[in-house]
Design an enzyme around this catalytic site. Structure first.
Site, PDB file in Angstrom:
ATOM      1  CG  ASP A   1      40.955  30.049  17.547  1.00 39.28           C
ATOM      2  OD1 ASP A   1      41.825  30.231  16.673  1.00 39.28           O
ATOM      3  OD2 ASP A   1      41.135  30.274  18.756  1.00 39.28           O
TER       4      ASP A   1
ATOM      5  CE  LYS B   1      40.125  32.959  11.105  1.00 39.82           C
ATOM      6  NZ  LYS B   1      39.682  32.590  12.461  1.00 39.82           N
TER       7      LYS B   1
ATOM      8  N   GLY C   1      46.312  30.835  14.038  1.00 40.60           N
ATOM      9  CA  GLY C   1      46.628  29.406  13.952  1.00 40.60           C
ATOM     10  C   GLY C   1      45.489  28.758  13.191  1.00 40.60           C
ATOM     11  CG  HIS C   2      44.166  30.085   9.954  1.00 40.53           C
ATOM     12  ND1 HIS C   2      43.979  30.958   8.922  1.00 40.53           N
ATOM     13  CD2 HIS C   2      43.871  30.782  11.088  1.00 40.53           C
ATOM     14  CE1 HIS C   2      43.606  32.141   9.402  1.00 40.53           C
ATOM     15  NE2 HIS C   2      43.545  32.052  10.718  1.00 40.53           N
TER      16      HIS C   2
ATOM     17  CD  GLN D   1      44.222  37.662  14.039  1.00 37.37           C
ATOM     18  OE1 GLN D   1      44.333  38.468  13.146  1.00 37.37           O
ATOM     19  NE2 GLN D   1      45.071  36.663  14.176  1.00 37.37           N
TER      20      GLN D   1
HETATM   21  P1  GDP Z   1      40.860  29.027  12.536  1.00 37.36           P
HETATM   22  O1  GDP Z   1      41.835  29.823  13.319  1.00 37.36           O
HETATM   23  O2  GDP Z   1      39.589  29.773  12.280  1.00 37.36           O
HETATM   24  O3  GDP Z   1      41.418  28.437  11.275  1.00 37.36           O
HETATM   25  O4  GDP Z   1      40.442  27.808  13.473  1.00 37.36           O
HETATM   26  P2  GDP Z   1      41.457  26.889  14.353  1.00 37.36           P
HETATM   27  O5  GDP Z   1      42.174  25.971  13.454  1.00 37.36           O
HETATM   28  O6  GDP Z   1      42.256  27.721  15.284  1.00 37.36           O
HETATM   29  O7  GDP Z   1      40.418  26.139  15.284  1.00 37.36           O
HETATM   30  C1  GDP Z   1      39.421  25.317  14.777  1.00 37.36           C
HETATM   31  C2  GDP Z   1      39.612  23.907  15.369  1.00 37.36           C
HETATM   32  O8  GDP Z   1      38.440  23.146  15.169  1.00 37.36           O
HETATM   33  C3  GDP Z   1      40.725  23.134  14.709  1.00 37.36           C
HETATM   34  O9  GDP Z   1      41.298  22.270  15.638  1.00 37.36           O
HETATM   35  C4  GDP Z   1      39.989  22.343  13.621  1.00 37.36           C
HETATM   36  O10 GDP Z   1      40.666  21.137  13.271  1.00 37.36           O
HETATM   37  C5  GDP Z   1      38.701  22.027  14.328  1.00 37.36           C
HETATM   38  N1  GDP Z   1      37.500  21.923  13.491  1.00 37.36           N
HETATM   39  C6  GDP Z   1      37.186  22.644  12.387  1.00 37.36           C
HETATM   40  N2  GDP Z   1      35.944  22.334  11.972  1.00 37.36           N
HETATM   41  C7  GDP Z   1      35.462  21.415  12.835  1.00 37.36           C
HETATM   42  C8  GDP Z   1      34.215  20.723  12.966  1.00 37.36           C
HETATM   43  O11 GDP Z   1      33.270  20.909  12.210  1.00 37.36           O
HETATM   44  N3  GDP Z   1      34.104  19.856  14.011  1.00 37.36           N
HETATM   45  C9  GDP Z   1      35.110  19.636  14.895  1.00 37.36           C
HETATM   46  N4  GDP Z   1      34.895  18.774  15.882  1.00 37.36           N
HETATM   47  N5  GDP Z   1      36.291  20.260  14.807  1.00 37.36           N
HETATM   48  C10 GDP Z   1      36.459  21.142  13.802  1.00 37.36           C
HETATM   49  P1  IMO Z   2      42.928  32.847  14.350  1.00 35.01           P
HETATM   50  O1  IMO Z   2      43.308  33.447  13.020  1.00 35.01           O
HETATM   51  C1  IMO Z   2      41.747  33.481  18.480  1.00 35.01           C
HETATM   52  C2  IMO Z   2      43.368  37.011  20.496  1.00 35.01           C
HETATM   53  C3  IMO Z   2      44.348  36.780  21.618  1.00 35.01           C
HETATM   54  C4  IMO Z   2      44.070  37.993  22.476  1.00 35.01           C
HETATM   55  C5  IMO Z   2      43.802  39.084  21.433  1.00 35.01           C
HETATM   56  C6  IMO Z   2      45.012  39.950  21.110  1.00 35.01           C
HETATM   57  O2  IMO Z   2      43.571  31.545  14.633  1.00 35.01           O
HETATM   58  O3  IMO Z   2      41.453  32.829  14.477  1.00 35.01           O
HETATM   59  P2  IMO Z   2      47.262  39.547  19.757  1.00 35.01           P
HETATM   60  O4  IMO Z   2      48.297  38.472  19.849  1.00 35.01           O
HETATM   61  O5  IMO Z   2      46.609  39.644  18.417  1.00 35.01           O
HETATM   62  O6  IMO Z   2      47.768  40.863  20.236  1.00 35.01           O
HETATM   63  O7  IMO Z   2      46.124  39.116  20.807  1.00 35.01           O
HETATM   64  O8  IMO Z   2      43.372  38.399  20.261  1.00 35.01           O
HETATM   65  N1  IMO Z   2      43.738  36.358  19.204  1.00 35.01           N
HETATM   66  C7  IMO Z   2      43.125  35.272  18.724  1.00 35.01           C
HETATM   67  N2  IMO Z   2      42.159  34.496  19.249  1.00 35.01           N
HETATM   68  N3  IMO Z   2      42.221  33.224  17.247  1.00 35.01           N
HETATM   69  C8  IMO Z   2      43.166  34.010  16.686  1.00 35.01           C
HETATM   70  O9  IMO Z   2      43.555  33.883  15.405  1.00 35.01           O
HETATM   71  C9  IMO Z   2      43.695  35.066  17.453  1.00 35.01           C
HETATM   72  N4  IMO Z   2      44.643  36.000  17.238  1.00 35.01           N
HETATM   73  C10 IMO Z   2      44.639  36.798  18.316  1.00 35.01           C
HETATM   74  O10 IMO Z   2      44.079  35.583  22.296  1.00 35.01           O
HETATM   75  O11 IMO Z   2      42.884  37.796  23.203  1.00 35.01           O
HETATM   76 MG    MG Z   3      42.957  29.677  15.075  1.00 30.78          MG
END
Ligand code: GDP
Ligand code: IMO
Ligand code: MG
Length: 426
Positions: free
Chosen positions: A13, A16, A40-41, A222
């Site tokens: 998270d 990416k 979840g991207h 991840q």
């Molecule tokens: P990923 O899994 O690495 O793609 O990241 P996620 O989408 O799960 O989580 C990142 C969250 O932070 C999302 O809700 C993005 O919209 C938000 N986000 C990304 N960059 C920024 C930033 O620079 N500032 C803020 N406030 N939110 C951001």
């Molecule tokens: P993105 O790509 C954050 C965490 C789960 C749990 C552990 C194992 O959005 O960054 P799993 O379902 O893979 O067996 O869970 O890994 N986890 C993540 N945490 N971002 C993710 O993906 C994750 N994918 C798995 O919360 O702790």
């Molecule tokens: Mg994510």
């Protein structure tokens, strides 16, 4: 041309999806190499917010090729819904999305096994996303799995039944109640849909692209600290989330890897169980969660929050061969008078700056350095030079500690809220 890699240096998270979307105009091909619908991207642009799970984050750019590599595990049901949501937004998914025949399938019984395994662990649970990730990778390495290419085979149903029988035996061991009949029609319908998509021998196609001079960006899922070998086992995911995973998950030789973009938040978050040395279980942690809107993109769970952890960051940089850093969510730290950075750990009474073997049973106590915060709202900042002095100092501090340039700074979730430091961006 070489393949560039973008991956998370923390526990996932990091942002990416956002940065892959920002960088896509520079590339011809975006490829996912591991993980599955546990990811979840999030992408935000033109008032739209969209969360991708299995599909690479280049999909919103017309004409760019998006590849799901052999290292990914695909749940056809989630995948179909994901594609339908994109098609409803006018995205030409069918034309630009290619899927490796060697990618493994997540069956409904994999999801049930994930739930049964977690339930049986009680307080010791991993905190899995319950998407069936662990059980499907188990079947892959156990040589029982079904792959995307199997869906093209006339024997698919009988192979499916053999595997499901194994799963039923395991579920009986867990004494887990379930109703498979409710889940199977959607699965079969989604497999049928999968057959209509472009299924490829992705290792050949990707190497052909490399030889033709096409530019490829590999998108990690991840984070490095969730890697099955190098994370705090067993509180990890079931795939190789580091650069080496790109080679395995796409069929690309190590000599073909170019830039490695290591992405991190200006602080830390973790969702699920497991060690988190700098976690703040107080009002500061609560404030980070609120300001950063730290709730899971896949499960909606509250993310645990804490200060930046430099030894963990350096560990991830080492494992990945990172060549440049990307810092996300700088805006979330605005308003903190002081910002703490963990420089060392106290471990068994000693001060250390590395990741020891046992971080699950032995506690890592963070040792902090305190830096000046900043107050300026960064949402409208469009140039790196406009950033407050204390943030410049924070950036310089991290660059010195890691020995790497921070080439991109993110100041908000929108595509536009991204500062490229042209002077250092190679
Ligand atoms: P990923 O899994 O690495 O793609 O990241 P996620 O989408 O799960 O989580 C990142 C969250 O932070 C999302 O809700 C993005 O919209 C938000 N986000 C990304 N960059 C920024 C930033 O620079 N500032 C803020 N406030 N939110 C951001
Ligand atoms: P993105 O790509 C954050 C965490 C789960 C749990 C552990 C194992 O959005 O960054 P799993 O379902 O893979 O067996 O869970 O890994 N986890 C993540 N945490 N971002 C993710 O993906 C994750 N994918 C798995 O919360 O702790
Ligand atoms: Mg994510």
């Amino acid at each position: 041309m070489k393949v560039d890699v973008l991956l998370g240096l923390q526990w996932g998270d990091e942002g990416k999806g956002k940065v892959v979307d920002v960088l896509t105009p520079r590339y011809d091909v975006i490829a996912r190499f591991q993980g599955g619908p546990n990811a979840g991207h999030t992408l935000e642009f033109e008032g739209i917010k969209h969360v991708l799970h299995t599909i690479p984050s280049g999909i919103f750019h017309p004409g760019k090729i998006n590849v799901i590599g052999n290292g990914v595990v695909i749940d056809p049901v989630v995948f179909k819904k994901e594609i339908e949501a994109l098609v409803a937004r006018g995205v030409d998914v069918k034309a630009n999305l290619f899927i490796s025949r060697k990618a493994h399938l997540i069956l409904p019984t994999h999801r049930l096994l994930d739930a049964a395994s977690e339930a049986s662990k009680g307080k010791e649970k991993i905190g899995s996303t319950l998407k069936g990730i662990g059980p499907s990778y188990m079947d892959k390495t156990g040589r029982n799995g079904l792959r995307v290419g199997d869906a093209e085979h006339p024997d698919f149903i009988s192979r499916y039944n053999v595997l499901v029988q194994k799963h039923k035996d395991l579920l009986a061991h867990y004494k887990f109640e379930y109703n498979l009949a409710d889940l199977e029609p959607a699965f079969m319908e989604s497999v049928e849909f999968l057959r209509t998509l472009t299924l490829i021998d992705s290792e050949y196609i990707l190497n052909k692209y490399i030889n033709e001079g096409k530019s490829i960006l590999a998108e990690g899922a991840q984070g490095s600290l969730l890697d099955v070998d190098f994370g705090a086992y067993p509180f990890v995911t079931s795939s190789h989330t580091i650069t080496a995973g790109t080679c395995i998950g796409l069929g690309i030789a190590p000599t073909k890897i170019g830039e490695v973009y290591g992405i991190f938040k200006a602080y830390c978050t973790r969702v699920g169980s497991g060690p988190f040395p700098t976690e703040l279980e107080d009002e500061t942690g609560e404030l980070l969660r609120k300001r950063g809107n730290e709730f899971g993109s896949t499960t909606g769970r509250a993310r645990r929050c804490g200060w930046l952890d430099i030894p963990a960051l350096k560990y991830a940089i080492m494992l990945n061969g990172v060549t440049q850093l990307i810092m996300m969510k700088s805006d979330v730290l605005s308003g903190f008078e002081k910002i703490k950075v963990c420089t060392h750990y106290l471990y068994k009474g000693k001060q250390i700056d590395y990741m020891p073997y046992d971080v699950v049973h032995e506690k890592l106590e963070p040792v902090y350095e305190i830096l000046e915060g900043w107050n300026q709202n960064l949402e409208q900042v469009s140039d790196h030079d406009e950033l407050p002095t204390s943030l410049h100092n924070y950036i310089a501090y991290i660059e010195k500690a890691t020995g790497l340039p921070i080439t991109i700074i993110s100041v908000g979730p929108d595509r536009k809220q991204t500062l490229l430091r042209q002077a250092v961006l190679r």
